[in-house]
Design an enzyme around this catalytic site. Structure first.
Site, PDB file in Angstrom:
ATOM      1  N   THR A   1       0.849  -1.190   0.000  1.00 50.06           N
ATOM      2  CA  THR A   1       0.000   0.000   0.000  1.00 50.06           C
ATOM      3  C   THR A   1       0.882   1.237   0.000  1.00 50.06           C
ATOM      4  O   THR A   1       1.889   1.315   0.693  1.00 50.06           O
ATOM      5  CB  THR A   1      -1.060  -0.022   1.124  1.00 50.06           C
ATOM      6  OG1 THR A   1      -2.063   0.947   0.796  1.00 50.06           O
ATOM      7  CG2 THR A   1      -0.489   0.288   2.500  1.00 50.06           C
TER       8      THR A   1
ATOM      9  N   HIS B   1      -5.515  -0.566   4.623  1.00 51.10           N
ATOM     10  CA  HIS B   1      -5.137   0.855   4.571  1.00 51.10           C
ATOM     11  C   HIS B   1      -6.320   1.634   5.156  1.00 51.10           C
ATOM     12  O   HIS B   1      -7.300   1.904   4.471  1.00 51.10           O
ATOM     13  CB  HIS B   1      -4.874   1.234   3.106  1.00 51.10           C
ATOM     14  CG  HIS B   1      -4.375   2.636   2.889  1.00 51.10           C
ATOM     15  ND1 HIS B   1      -3.344   2.913   2.024  1.00 51.10           N
ATOM     16  CD2 HIS B   1      -4.761   3.827   3.387  1.00 51.10           C
ATOM     17  CE1 HIS B   1      -3.135   4.230   2.002  1.00 51.10           C
ATOM     18  NE2 HIS B   1      -3.987   4.804   2.822  1.00 51.10           N
TER      19      HIS B   1
ATOM     20  N   CYS C   1      -3.327   8.045   7.417  1.00 50.17           N
ATOM     21  CA  CYS C   1      -3.892   6.692   7.374  1.00 50.17           C
ATOM     22  C   CYS C   1      -2.931   5.717   8.067  1.00 50.17           C
ATOM     23  O   CYS C   1      -1.738   5.977   8.166  1.00 50.17           O
ATOM     24  CB  CYS C   1      -4.096   6.227   5.938  1.00 50.17           C
ATOM     25  SG  CYS C   1      -5.404   7.105   5.057  1.00 50.17           S
TER      26      CYS C   1
END
Lengths: 202, 160
Positions: B23, B46, B29
């Site tokens: 990711t 994520h 995040c």
């Protein structure tokens, strides 16, 4: 709420954007002493996970300038552009030969923030003219990093209420160069409705 | 290196050895990498926000409290045993330093807290953590070893 934006809403936002871009171009041209043309070719409503693609993909280095906006409809604004485009913009703003800017030192950072200030101020003035909601930007913050990382704070703020985000594309033309940046307007939950009501399209 | 599978923002995926789950561009995040060492099954999420707070959930992968149970379930379908899972987490940065920070500015920290608290309740041990700071991270989970590579633009690379 927002998924129901009509073609008419887009037209109004594009109009607000174009007037703002016109004002911003005038202000920037005065600052640098050369003609600068700006327009808003598109106002887009984009799914959260596709936003980074507009900036060249989530790993692409970008510069982002974040503003809190106070007034009757509080919001957050992010102005973001690919780092290479930010360098070109700085060449123009700082009157350097094209290709001369290759890093973001203190001077470049402050010039970029100032440019962001002028642009955001011009957009908000335009929005104030239409809405009388008294939008006021606060002191900006700058981040330079991967697009995904720079964007995800605003996307998270937006993501609390919707799975799509409002993107105002902004194109600059000067010295034969074309630079595309993106404004993200992230209203706090009730604010978008307040804005549209004030625009007479609520 | 095996097949690389991309996990987008507010997205999750599970895979078995030799898949590599990636990711890109975690800011505020949080990336959660779960791993079952015996089944050689990994999972990557994520996560964007701590909780749905009663809002309708159109995408469970967006919130810590809805993404993580879904991730564990997907790993079980590939043969993982939830009792064997360990966790490595990265991200949760604060990318912008505003003069007058709002509660929302702390979103990275709140995401990290929400993930840690869910893992604690689920009894999943956190074996490595690279969170906070003001920079973005890209992470890669190698399901053949459980190693998590954390890459940054200006803060080097780590192997957790």
């Amino acid at each position: 709420m927002n998924e129901g934006l009509s073609e008419f809403h887009y037209d109004v936002l594009r109009e607000v954007g174009n007037i703002g871009a016109g004002n911003a171009a005038t202000a920037l041209a005065q600052l640098v002493g050369r003609p600068i043309h700006m327009e808003v070719p598109a106002v887009l409503w984009v799914p959260l996970d596709e936003v980074a693609a507009h900036l060249g993909g989530p790993e692409k280095p970008v510069a982002g300038i974040l503003f809190r906006v106070e007034g009757e409809a509080p919001a957050t604004i992010l102005f973001a552009l690919p780092l290479t485009q930010a360098y070109t913009l700085l060449d123009i703003i700082l009157g350097r030969p094209l290709g001369a800017t290759a890093t973001l030192g203190e001077l470049e950072q402050s010039a970029l923030q100032e440019t962001g200030n002028i642009l955001t101020g011009a957009y908000l003035n335009s929005l104030n003219t239409f809405t009388h909601l008294g939008f006021r930007p606060t002191v900006p913050a700058l981040a330079v990093d991967m697009a995904g990382a720079v964007l995800d704070y605003v996307l998270a703020e937006f993501g609390q209420m919707a799975d799509q985000v409002l993107l105002i594309e902004t194109e600059f033309q000067a010295e034969g160069q074309e630079i595309t940046g993106y404004f993200f307007l992230v209203p706090e939950p009730p604010s978008l409705n307040v804005i549209f009501r004030a625009l007479g399209v609520g | 290196m095996g097949e690389v599978r991309r996990v987008g923002m507010a997205d999750l995926a599970a895979g078995r050895d030799p898949v590599v789950l990636v990711t890109i561009g975690l800011g505020s995040c949080v990336g959660v990498a779960l791993y079952d060492d015996q089944a050689k099954v990994g999972g990557l999420a994520h996560i964007m926000l701590p909780q749905a707070n009663g809002l309708p959930v159109t995408n469970p992968a967006k919130f810590a409290d809805t993404a993580l149970p879904l991730l564990v379930k997907k790993m079980e379908e590939l043969g993982a045993d939830p009792r064997r899972l360990t966790a490595k987490i990265a991200g949760g940065a604060q990318m912008f330093q505003l003069a007058q920070p709002t509660e929302m500015m702390r979103i990275g920290e709140r995401n990290t807290e929400a993930v840690l608290s869910w893992l604690r309740v689920a009894g999943i041990r956190v074996v490595a953590q690279d969170t906070g700071g003001s920079w973005g991270r890209t992470i890669e989970l190698d399901t053949s070893t459980g190693e998590l590579r954390v890459k940054t633009i200006a803060h080097g690379e780590k192997r957790l």
